[in-house]
Motif scaffolding. Structure first.
Motif, PDB file in Angstrom:
ATOM      1  N   TYR A   1      -0.811  24.378  40.528  1.00  0.00           N
ATOM      2  CA  TYR A   1      -1.035  25.071  41.797  1.00  0.00           C
ATOM      3  C   TYR A   1      -1.057  24.071  42.963  1.00  0.00           C
ATOM      4  O   TYR A   1      -1.755  23.058  42.909  1.00  0.00           O
ATOM      5  CB  TYR A   1      -2.366  25.824  41.731  1.00  0.00           C
ATOM      6  N   ALA A   2      -0.259  24.364  44.004  1.00  0.00           N
ATOM      7  CA  ALA A   2      -0.192  23.575  45.243  1.00  0.00           C
ATOM      8  C   ALA A   2       0.495  22.221  45.082  1.00  0.00           C
ATOM      9  O   ALA A   2       0.515  21.425  46.014  1.00  0.00           O
ATOM     10  CB  ALA A   2      -1.570  23.376  45.877  1.00  0.00           C
ATOM     11  N   ALA A   3       1.054  21.921  43.915  1.00  0.00           N
ATOM     12  CA  ALA A   3       1.830  20.683  43.770  1.00  0.00           C
ATOM     13  C   ALA A   3       3.214  20.892  44.392  1.00  0.00           C
ATOM     14  O   ALA A   3       3.773  21.991  44.308  1.00  0.00           O
ATOM     15  CB  ALA A   3       1.973  20.313  42.299  1.00  0.00           C
ATOM     16  N   PRO A   4       3.826  19.908  45.036  1.00  0.00           N
ATOM     17  CA  PRO A   4       3.348  18.523  45.183  1.00  0.00           C
ATOM     18  C   PRO A   4       2.558  18.276  46.472  1.00  0.00           C
ATOM     19  O   PRO A   4       2.291  17.137  46.809  1.00  0.00           O
ATOM     20  CB  PRO A   4       4.657  17.750  45.205  1.00  0.00           C
ATOM     21  N   VAL A   5       2.216  19.353  47.206  1.00  0.00           N
ATOM     22  CA  VAL A   5       1.427  19.149  48.425  1.00  0.00           C
ATOM     23  C   VAL A   5       0.112  18.450  48.083  1.00  0.00           C
ATOM     24  O   VAL A   5      -0.332  17.525  48.770  1.00  0.00           O
ATOM     25  CB  VAL A   5       1.156  20.497  49.131  1.00  0.00           C
ATOM     26  N   VAL A   6      -0.506  18.896  46.998  1.00  0.00           N
ATOM     27  CA  VAL A   6      -1.596  18.149  46.372  1.00  0.00           C
ATOM     28  C   VAL A   6      -0.968  17.453  45.168  1.00  0.00           C
ATOM     29  O   VAL A   6      -0.241  18.087  44.394  1.00  0.00           O
ATOM     30  CB  VAL A   6      -2.743  19.066  45.929  1.00  0.00           C
TER      31      VAL A   6
END
Length: 205
Positions: free
Chosen positions: A186-191
């Motif tokens: 979840y939310a990769a690669p932003v996180v």
């Protein structure tokens, strides 16, 4: 004066973190593996944990922890390559500095801890890298997905715990995994997908 200060800083930064946190002569635990008699020892849940770290959107580094629920190590200091380790971690009791964030991590977006309350590591091989270091390979299971992981492990120390009167010893291990490998993308690669793991493992007779 500036060159001297720079040299001191360079020397300090070059020393591994484990060395900087070495036991002192006043402490019962000392870094001699020979203090551990061959046998099987249980995980000390109160002093075993995994700290994970991700890069949060390129803004900051974010950490959380899992505590150990149980496990054991079978070890013979004369045969370090034969060491066997298995540890279960309590995903449903993960901790962060924000209750809201911890609850999100426990949700279906991430760990789905109601259906997957624990994670488990089982060693597959140990390769000694000197008197107090080794590479520990094993299988890590999270959310029903099992993947291999390698940890760089350093023996911290062993001795008789003055409170319990039992032999205690422990290791520090570091490694990296991809959270997307375990259905946690979840939310990769932003996180960041890469997760740095630091394991503090304690065992007791």
């Amino acid at each position: 004066m500036r060159p001297i200060i720079a040299a001191v800083l360079a020397t300090t930064l070059a020393v591994p973190a484990v060395a900087q946190l070495a036991t002192t002569p006043q402490q019962p635990g000392q870094p001699q593996a020979a203090r551990v008699a061959a046998g099987t020892y249980q995980v000390d849940p109160a002093h075993t944990q995994v700290t994970w770290e991700v890069n949060h959107m390129g803004f900051s580094m974010l950490q959380g922890q899992f505590g150990a629920q149980g496990g054991s190590i079978t070890i013979d200091p004369k045969k370090p390559a034969a060491t066997k380790v298995e540890v279960t971690f309590a995903i449903n009791e993960l901790s962060t500095t924000s209750a809201q964030f911890a609850n999100h991590l426990k949700s279906g977006d991430f760990f789905d801890s109601a259906a997957n309350p624990t994670a488990r590591f089982v060693s597959t091989s140990v390769t000694p890298r000197g008197p107090n270091r080794a590479t520990l390979n094993g299988n890590l299971t999270i959310k029903g997905v099992t993947k291999p992981v390698a940890l760089d492990v350093t023996f911290v120390g062993a001795g008789t715990n003055p409170m319990s009167k039992k032999v205690n010893f422990g290791f520090t291990g570091t490694g990296t995994i991809k959270r997307s490998d375990f259905g946690l993308g979840y939310a990769a690669p932003v996180v960041s997908d890469n997760v740095k793991l630091t394991v503090q493992a304690a065992f007791t007779a």
